[in-house]
Design an enzyme around this catalytic site. Sequence first.
Site, PDB file in Angstrom:
ATOM      1  N   ASN A 145      -2.925 -12.186  16.266  1.00 19.97           N
ATOM      2  CA  ASN A 145      -3.852 -11.051  16.337  1.00 19.97           C
ATOM      3  C   ASN A 145      -4.649 -11.182  17.635  1.00 19.97           C
ATOM      4  OD1 ASN A 145      -6.040  -9.171  15.804  1.00 19.97           O
ATOM      5  ND2 ASN A 145      -5.576  -9.393  13.633  1.00 19.97           N
TER       6      ASN A 145
ATOM      7  N   HIS B 197       0.817  -1.212   0.000  1.00 22.56           N
ATOM      8  CA  HIS B 197       0.000   0.000   0.000  1.00 22.56           C
ATOM      9  C   HIS B 197       0.856   1.270   0.000  1.00 22.56           C
ATOM     10  CE1 HIS B 197      -3.582  -2.530   1.662  1.00 22.56           C
ATOM     11  NE2 HIS B 197      -3.406  -2.685   0.361  1.00 22.56           N
TER      12      HIS B 197
ATOM     13  N   CYS C 188       4.998  19.892  -7.973  1.00 28.85           N
ATOM     14  CA  CYS C 188       5.983  19.015  -8.632  1.00 28.85           C
ATOM     15  C   CYS C 188       7.081  19.876  -9.278  1.00 28.85           C
ATOM     16  CB  CYS C 188       5.270  18.175  -9.691  1.00 28.85           C
ATOM     17  SG  CYS C 188       6.386  17.242 -10.747  1.00 28.85           S
TER      18      CYS C 188
HETATM   19  C1  BJW Z   1      -3.046  -6.155  16.563  1.00 30.56           C
HETATM   20  C2  BJW Z   1      -2.527  -5.399  17.617  1.00 30.56           C
HETATM   21  C3  BJW Z   1      -1.308  -5.832  18.170  1.00 30.56           C
HETATM   22  C4  BJW Z   1      -4.362  -4.498  17.009  1.00 30.56           C
HETATM   23  N1  BJW Z   1      -0.705  -6.920  17.674  1.00 30.56           N
HETATM   24  N2  BJW Z   1      -2.437  -7.235  16.091  1.00 30.56           N
HETATM   25  C5  BJW Z   1     -16.462  -3.344  -1.575  1.00 30.56           C
HETATM   26  C6  BJW Z   1     -16.724  -1.985  -1.554  1.00 30.56           C
HETATM   27  C7  BJW Z   1     -15.745  -1.048  -1.882  1.00 30.56           C
HETATM   28  C8  BJW Z   1     -14.490  -1.450  -2.245  1.00 30.56           C
HETATM   29  C9  BJW Z   1     -14.240  -2.793  -2.250  1.00 30.56           C
HETATM   30  C10 BJW Z   1     -15.199  -3.736  -1.934  1.00 30.56           C
HETATM   31  N3  BJW Z   1     -14.647  -4.965  -2.025  1.00 30.56           N
HETATM   32  C11 BJW Z   1     -13.355  -4.824  -2.366  1.00 30.56           C
HETATM   33  C12 BJW Z   1     -13.102  -3.513  -2.532  1.00 30.56           C
HETATM   34  C13 BJW Z   1     -11.821  -2.939  -2.905  1.00 30.56           C
HETATM   35  C14 BJW Z   1     -11.049  -2.326  -1.749  1.00 30.56           C
HETATM   36  C15 BJW Z   1     -11.300  -3.106  -0.473  1.00 30.56           C
HETATM   37  O1  BJW Z   1     -10.699  -4.132  -0.224  1.00 30.56           O
HETATM   38  N4  BJW Z   1     -12.167  -2.617   0.389  1.00 30.56           N
HETATM   39  C16 BJW Z   1     -12.535  -3.343   1.605  1.00 30.56           C
HETATM   40  C17 BJW Z   1     -12.288  -2.443   2.803  1.00 30.56           C
HETATM   41  C18 BJW Z   1     -13.960  -3.802   1.472  1.00 30.56           C
HETATM   42  N5  BJW Z   1      -9.679  -2.402  -2.147  1.00 30.56           N
HETATM   43  C19 BJW Z   1      -9.109  -1.492  -2.907  1.00 30.56           C
HETATM   44  O2  BJW Z   1      -9.690  -0.500  -3.283  1.00 30.56           O
HETATM   45  C20 BJW Z   1      -7.675  -1.760  -3.293  1.00 30.56           C
HETATM   46  N6  BJW Z   1      -7.490  -1.582  -4.685  1.00 30.56           N
HETATM   47  C21 BJW Z   1      -8.117  -2.347  -5.578  1.00 30.56           C
HETATM   48  O3  BJW Z   1      -8.911  -3.201  -5.261  1.00 30.56           O
HETATM   49  O4  BJW Z   1      -7.721  -2.078  -6.877  1.00 30.56           O
HETATM   50  C22 BJW Z   1      -8.437  -2.713  -7.912  1.00 30.56           C
HETATM   51  C23 BJW Z   1      -9.324  -1.689  -8.511  1.00 30.56           C
HETATM   52  C24 BJW Z   1      -8.768  -0.754  -9.333  1.00 30.56           C
HETATM   53  C25 BJW Z   1      -9.599   0.186  -9.901  1.00 30.56           C
HETATM   54  C26 BJW Z   1     -10.941   0.214  -9.594  1.00 30.56           C
HETATM   55  C27 BJW Z   1     -11.473  -0.724  -8.717  1.00 30.56           C
HETATM   56  C28 BJW Z   1     -10.649  -1.692  -8.166  1.00 30.56           C
HETATM   57  C29 BJW Z   1      -6.757  -0.755  -2.630  1.00 30.56           C
HETATM   58  C30 BJW Z   1      -6.782  -0.866  -1.150  1.00 30.56           C
HETATM   59  C31 BJW Z   1      -5.933   0.259  -0.544  1.00 30.56           C
HETATM   60  C32 BJW Z   1      -6.034   0.259   0.970  1.00 30.56           C
HETATM   61  N7  BJW Z   1      -5.534   1.497   1.448  1.00 30.56           N
HETATM   62  C33 BJW Z   1      -5.427   1.681   2.885  1.00 30.56           C
HETATM   63  C34 BJW Z   1      -4.981   3.127   3.138  1.00 30.56           C
HETATM   64  C35 BJW Z   1      -3.522   3.286   2.762  1.00 30.56           C
HETATM   65  C36 BJW Z   1      -3.089   4.686   2.917  1.00 30.56           C
HETATM   66  C37 BJW Z   1      -3.156   5.158   4.341  1.00 30.56           C
HETATM   67  O5  BJW Z   1      -2.412   4.648   5.197  1.00 30.56           O
HETATM   68  O6  BJW Z   1      -3.951   6.061   4.604  1.00 30.56           O
HETATM   69  O7  BJW Z   1      -4.496   0.747   3.418  1.00 30.56           O
HETATM   70  S1  BJW Z   1      -6.938   1.339   3.762  1.00 30.56           S
HETATM   71  C38 BJW Z   1      -6.141   0.618   5.166  1.00 30.56           C
HETATM   72  O8  BJW Z   1      -6.511  -0.768   5.249  1.00 30.56           O
HETATM   73  C39 BJW Z   1      -4.634   0.649   4.855  1.00 30.56           C
HETATM   74  C40 BJW Z   1      -4.204  -0.690   5.349  1.00 30.56           C
HETATM   75  O9  BJW Z   1      -2.975  -1.062   4.768  1.00 30.56           O
HETATM   76  C41 BJW Z   1      -5.367  -1.573   4.965  1.00 30.56           C
HETATM   77  C42 BJW Z   1      -5.426  -2.864   5.759  1.00 30.56           C
HETATM   78  O10 BJW Z   1      -5.662  -2.624   7.095  1.00 30.56           O
HETATM   79  P1  BJW Z   1      -4.924  -3.479   8.220  1.00 30.56           P
HETATM   80  O11 BJW Z   1      -3.470  -3.262   8.132  1.00 30.56           O
HETATM   81  O12 BJW Z   1      -5.417  -4.860   8.195  1.00 30.56           O
HETATM   82  O13 BJW Z   1      -5.404  -2.698   9.538  1.00 30.56           O
HETATM   83  P2  BJW Z   1      -6.778  -2.891  10.353  1.00 30.56           P
HETATM   84  O14 BJW Z   1      -6.915  -1.697  11.228  1.00 30.56           O
HETATM   85  O15 BJW Z   1      -7.886  -3.214   9.489  1.00 30.56           O
HETATM   86  O16 BJW Z   1      -6.480  -4.167  11.257  1.00 30.56           O
HETATM   87  C43 BJW Z   1      -5.511  -4.123  12.283  1.00 30.56           C
HETATM   88  C44 BJW Z   1      -5.530  -5.472  12.980  1.00 30.56           C
HETATM   89  O17 BJW Z   1      -4.505  -5.463  13.949  1.00 30.56           O
HETATM   90  C45 BJW Z   1      -6.840  -5.770  13.721  1.00 30.56           C
HETATM   91  O18 BJW Z   1      -7.307  -7.064  13.348  1.00 30.56           O
HETATM   92  C46 BJW Z   1      -6.445  -5.743  15.207  1.00 30.56           C
HETATM   93  O19 BJW Z   1      -7.148  -6.703  15.976  1.00 30.56           O
HETATM   94  C47 BJW Z   1      -4.985  -6.105  15.115  1.00 30.56           C
HETATM   95  N8  BJW Z   1      -4.156  -5.584  16.232  1.00 30.56           N
HETATM   96  N9  BJW Z   1      -3.331  -4.397  17.905  1.00 30.56           N
HETATM   97  C48 BJW Z   1      -1.247  -7.639  16.676  1.00 30.56           C
HETATM   98  N10 BJW Z   1      -0.703  -5.194  19.237  1.00 30.56           N
HETATM   99 ZN    ZN Z   2       4.723  16.337 -12.146  1.00 31.17          ZN
END
Ligand code: BJW
Ligand code: ZN
Length: 263
Positions: free
Chosen positions: A226, A124, A160
């Site tokens: 987790n 990401h 830019c």
């Molecule tokens: C602990 C702990 C401790 C706590 N020890 N554990 C339906 C509707 C709309 C969209 C979609 C859909 N279905 C699919 C999609 C697509 C979408 C998606 O997946 N959405 C879902 C949310 C439903 N995906 C995308 O859009 C992706 N692109 C894509 O699909 O491209 C194809 C495409 C192209 C063109 C058109 C259409 C499609 C891109 C996804 C990008 C995600 N971006 C983010 C933001 C990044 C920038 C930023 O930082 O601001 O990435 S969102 C956010 O979520 C971030 C993270 O990397 C990502 C994952 O989250 P993560 O890391 O799992 O965190 P949490 O908070 O969810 O979980 C933390 C966990 O830790 C928890 O379980 C806790 O219990 C645990 N924890 N303490 C160990 N001490």
């Molecule tokens: Zn540029």
Amino acid sequence: MKHPYQDIPATLARALQAARRVVVFTGAGVSAESGIATFRDALTGLWSRFDAQALATPEAFRSHPDIVWGWYEWRRAQVLRAQPNAAHRAIARLARHVPELAVVTQNVDDLHERAGSVGVAHLHGSLHAPRCSACDAPHAFADGTPREPEEGRRIDPPACMRCGAPVRPGVVWFGESLPADAWEAAIRAAEQCDLLLSIGTSARVYPAAELPQRALAAGATVAQINPAATPLDARAHHNLRGAAAEIMPRLLASAGFEPPENP
Ligand code: BJW
Ligand code: ZN
């Protein structure tokens, strides 16, 4: 006396000892104990306080670049002040004990690298690699450190140097494609590994969440670390409930890779 690794299943310890190819797949939870907020935790997650659609989409940046840039500068300042924790350090040390280790992260911080991991695949993107929103030219932060923005402060993005368009954060927003090189390397590693550790991710955001599923389909052992349940629980071979910084050093000790901490 309680052994520090007695709650690690012996079958998982053996799988780690025997594995030739290991994938460590991390999410925001691995950085939680460094003081970096997760996204989806109910009380502390960023999405409990901020609107993802208004901050983490290309449309949001087009409509309000100053709000979005200010929010990412606020987060970058937090990351620069944070330090890697025991989980990041254990993952870096694991590379010395397995023949091939791939670290694949969804995180936009650099705490794996600062703990010593190399070749980390950032699915990401990164807070530290902004680029032009029009021509993709990379942008170097002037002094490496952001002004200390307070929460909610609007900051105009820099222009830019090549074409003058606004510079954007180097992260992957909803609806955007993942960087092809990182994604292809991650798929390859997941489909070829013996063991995948899914650490601190809610396993809800696709396509990244496909990786443990691809590893399972290819016959690998999958273990999750987790404190909370995720959609992967039903399919993973092992679900270790607890904080990554606590469990990862014990997991290494259980495989005999290191003496247990504080025996
Ligand atoms: C602990 C702990 C401790 C706590 N020890 N554990 C339906 C509707 C709309 C969209 C979609 C859909 N279905 C699919 C999609 C697509 C979408 C998606 O997946 N959405 C879902 C949310 C439903 N995906 C995308 O859009 C992706 N692109 C894509 O699909 O491209 C194809 C495409 C192209 C063109 C058109 C259409 C499609 C891109 C996804 C990008 C995600 N971006 C983010 C933001 C990044 C920038 C930023 O930082 O601001 O990435 S969102 C956010 O979520 C971030 C993270 O990397 C990502 C994952 O989250 P993560 O890391 O799992 O965190 P949490 O908070 O969810 O979980 C933390 C966990 O830790 C928890 O379980 C806790 O219990 C645990 N924890 N303490 C160990 N001490
Ligand atoms: Zn540029």
